[in-house]
Scaffold this active site. Structure first.
Site, PDB file in Angstrom:
ATOM      1  N   ASP A 141       0.839  -1.202   0.000  1.00 61.90           N
ATOM      2  CA  ASP A 141       0.000   0.000   0.000  1.00 61.90           C
ATOM      3  C   ASP A 141       0.869   1.246   0.000  1.00 61.90           C
ATOM      4  O   ASP A 141       0.489   2.298   0.507  1.00 61.90           O
ATOM      5  CB  ASP A 141      -0.913  -0.016   1.227  1.00 61.90           C
ATOM      6  N   LYS A 144       3.082   3.426  -5.636  1.00 62.80           N
ATOM      7  CA  LYS A 144       2.496   2.445  -6.575  1.00 62.80           C
ATOM      8  C   LYS A 144       3.549   1.952  -7.565  1.00 62.80           C
ATOM      9  O   LYS A 144       3.471   0.819  -8.024  1.00 62.80           O
ATOM     10  CB  LYS A 144       1.294   3.058  -7.290  1.00 62.80           C
ATOM     11  N   GLU A 199     -11.348   4.144  -1.521  1.00 63.12           N
ATOM     12  CA  GLU A 199     -11.841   4.448  -0.167  1.00 63.12           C
ATOM     13  C   GLU A 199     -12.731   5.694  -0.136  1.00 63.12           C
ATOM     14  O   GLU A 199     -12.397   6.730  -0.694  1.00 63.12           O
ATOM     15  CB  GLU A 199     -10.668   4.602   0.827  1.00 63.12           C
TER      16      GLU A 199
HETATM   17  N1  LIG Z   1       9.186   2.876  -0.930  1.00 64.22           N
HETATM   18  C1  LIG Z   1       8.451   3.207   0.150  1.00 64.22           C
HETATM   19  N2  LIG Z   1       8.750   2.576   1.307  1.00 64.22           N
HETATM   20  C2  LIG Z   1       8.027   2.861   2.414  1.00 64.22           C
HETATM   21  C3  LIG Z   1       7.005   3.791   2.330  1.00 64.22           C
HETATM   22  N3  LIG Z   1       6.142   4.303   3.229  1.00 64.22           N
HETATM   23  C4  LIG Z   1       5.388   5.194   2.605  1.00 64.22           C
HETATM   24  N4  LIG Z   1       5.783   5.300   1.333  1.00 64.22           N
HETATM   25  C5  LIG Z   1       5.260   6.221   0.369  1.00 64.22           C
HETATM   26  C6  LIG Z   1       3.803   5.888   0.176  1.00 64.22           C
HETATM   27  C7  LIG Z   1       3.006   7.144  -0.047  1.00 64.22           C
HETATM   28  C8  LIG Z   1       1.518   6.833   0.031  1.00 64.22           C
HETATM   29  C9  LIG Z   1       1.143   5.613  -0.838  1.00 64.22           C
HETATM   30  N5  LIG Z   1      -0.302   5.514  -1.059  1.00 64.22           N
HETATM   31  C10 LIG Z   1      -0.879   6.220  -2.029  1.00 64.22           C
HETATM   32  O1  LIG Z   1      -0.212   6.963  -2.729  1.00 64.22           O
HETATM   33  C11 LIG Z   1      -2.366   6.124  -2.204  1.00 64.22           C
HETATM   34  C12 LIG Z   1      -3.003   7.108  -2.969  1.00 64.22           C
HETATM   35  C13 LIG Z   1      -4.396   7.067  -3.131  1.00 64.22           C
HETATM   36  C14 LIG Z   1      -5.079   8.121  -3.938  1.00 64.22           C
HETATM   37  C15 LIG Z   1      -4.681   9.449  -3.841  1.00 64.22           C
HETATM   38  C16 LIG Z   1      -5.314  10.423  -4.591  1.00 64.22           C
HETATM   39  C17 LIG Z   1      -6.356  10.076  -5.448  1.00 64.22           C
HETATM   40  F1  LIG Z   1      -6.986  11.018  -6.167  1.00 64.22           F
HETATM   41  C18 LIG Z   1      -6.760   8.751  -5.564  1.00 64.22           C
HETATM   42  C19 LIG Z   1      -6.117   7.762  -4.811  1.00 64.22           C
HETATM   43  C20 LIG Z   1      -5.156   6.050  -2.537  1.00 64.22           C
HETATM   44  C21 LIG Z   1      -4.512   5.077  -1.791  1.00 64.22           C
HETATM   45  O2  LIG Z   1      -5.207   4.060  -1.198  1.00 64.22           O
HETATM   46  C22 LIG Z   1      -3.126   5.092  -1.626  1.00 64.22           C
HETATM   47  O3  LIG Z   1      -2.533   4.083  -0.897  1.00 64.22           O
HETATM   48  C23 LIG Z   1       6.777   4.416   1.108  1.00 64.22           C
HETATM   49  N6  LIG Z   1       7.480   4.117   0.008  1.00 64.22           N
HETATM   50 MG   LIG Z   2      -3.932   2.495  -0.597  1.00 60.90          MG
END
Ligand SMILES: Nc1ncc2ncn(CCCCCNC(=O)c3cc(-c4ccc(F)cc4)cc(O)c3O)c2n1
Ligand SMILES: [Mg+2]
Length: 214
Positions: A141, A144, A199
């Site tokens: 999660d 992406k 969500e």
């Molecule tokens: N490599 C590494 N290691 C460890 C880490 N820990 C954090 N990160 C960075 C993760 C930053 C957040 C990731 N999640 C998302 O970006 C996300 C986005 C949306 C979404 C947003 C806007 C919209 F319009 C529509 C949908 C919906 C979701 O359910 C999402 O999960 C890492 N990276």
């Molecule tokens: Mg997510």
């Protein structure tokens, strides 16, 4: 100074949830995100699919990539058997600080090890740092565009065994096309798509469950 959204989400948990009651923490976050401010938790609809996979796998070792505020961490931890371990990786120190407090409020801190850092750096260190041989369940999660490289990295590090389950959020929105192509075409995975919604919205999204065949 202005509070951040994660800080306001934590405030809603401390105001509306009962200490030591994980389900009330999950409910308080979902209510906050529906009524006050959208936040990128896996949410209640996809959360039910997550719950059913966790209950079916009944994992002893779980890796979560991307903690954010700890919503899915609490959902998963509340379903784990007594001596099970959930390691959750969060890159952003501000998110990690909030997540620690949400996890503590839910009373599941004994099952959770929150690590601050990037998945690419920590996956190769899992065995030496935490004594984990393989993961029974991985919940993806985080960024992406890291789902695929980190899955390949977990394979290379021997962290997946025959029967390990990968459960990936957001395979439609924001989308993880290279990851989906890989797990759906590889002979080393058996994949299944669980159609749902982004969500707290009506936008299509879903979870991809992939069994590593060894
Ligand atoms: N490599 C590494 N290691 C460890 C880490 N820990 C954090 N990160 C960075 C993760 C930053 C957040 C990731 N999640 C998302 O970006 C996300 C986005 C949306 C979404 C947003 C806007 C919209 F319009 C529509 C949908 C919906 C979701 O359910 C999402 O999960 C890492 N990276
Ligand atoms: Mg997510």
């Amino acid at each position: 100074t202005q509070s951040t959204r994660p800080q306001r989400l934590l405030g809603a948990v401390q105001k509306n949830a009962t200490r030591g009651d994980p389900r009330s923490v999950v409910q308080a976050i979902d209510q906050f995100c529906r009524q006050k401010e959208w936040a990128m938790n896996v949410g209640d609809e996809k959360g039910c699919i997550l719950d059913s996979v966790v209950s079916e796998v009944n994992p002893a070792t779980v890796l979560e990539l991307g903690t954010y505020c700890g919503y899915s961490t609490v959902r998963i931890a509340s379903l784990l058997p007594p001596h099970a371990k959930l390691i959750t990786l969060e890159f952003n120190p501000d998110f990690a600080a909030i997540a620690r407090q949400v996890i503590a409020w839910a009373g599941v801190e004994d099952k959770v090890h929150l690590v601050e850092g990037a998945s690419g750096d920590w996956i190769p260190k899992m065995t030496e740092q935490f004594g984990v041989k393989t993961f029974d369940l991985v919940f993806l999660d985080h960024w992406k565009d890291r789902y695929l490289p980190d899955t390949m990295l977990m394979e290379e590090c021997g962290l997946l065994r025959k029967g390990s389950i990968l459960l990936a959020d957001n395979v439609i929105c924001p989308g993880t096309p290279d990851y989906l192509e890989y797990v759906r075409s590889s002979l080393r995975y058996e994949s299944q798509y669980f159609k749902s919604h982004l969500e707290y919205t009506k936008v299509e999204d879903g979870l991809e469950k992939s069994v590593f065949l060894g």
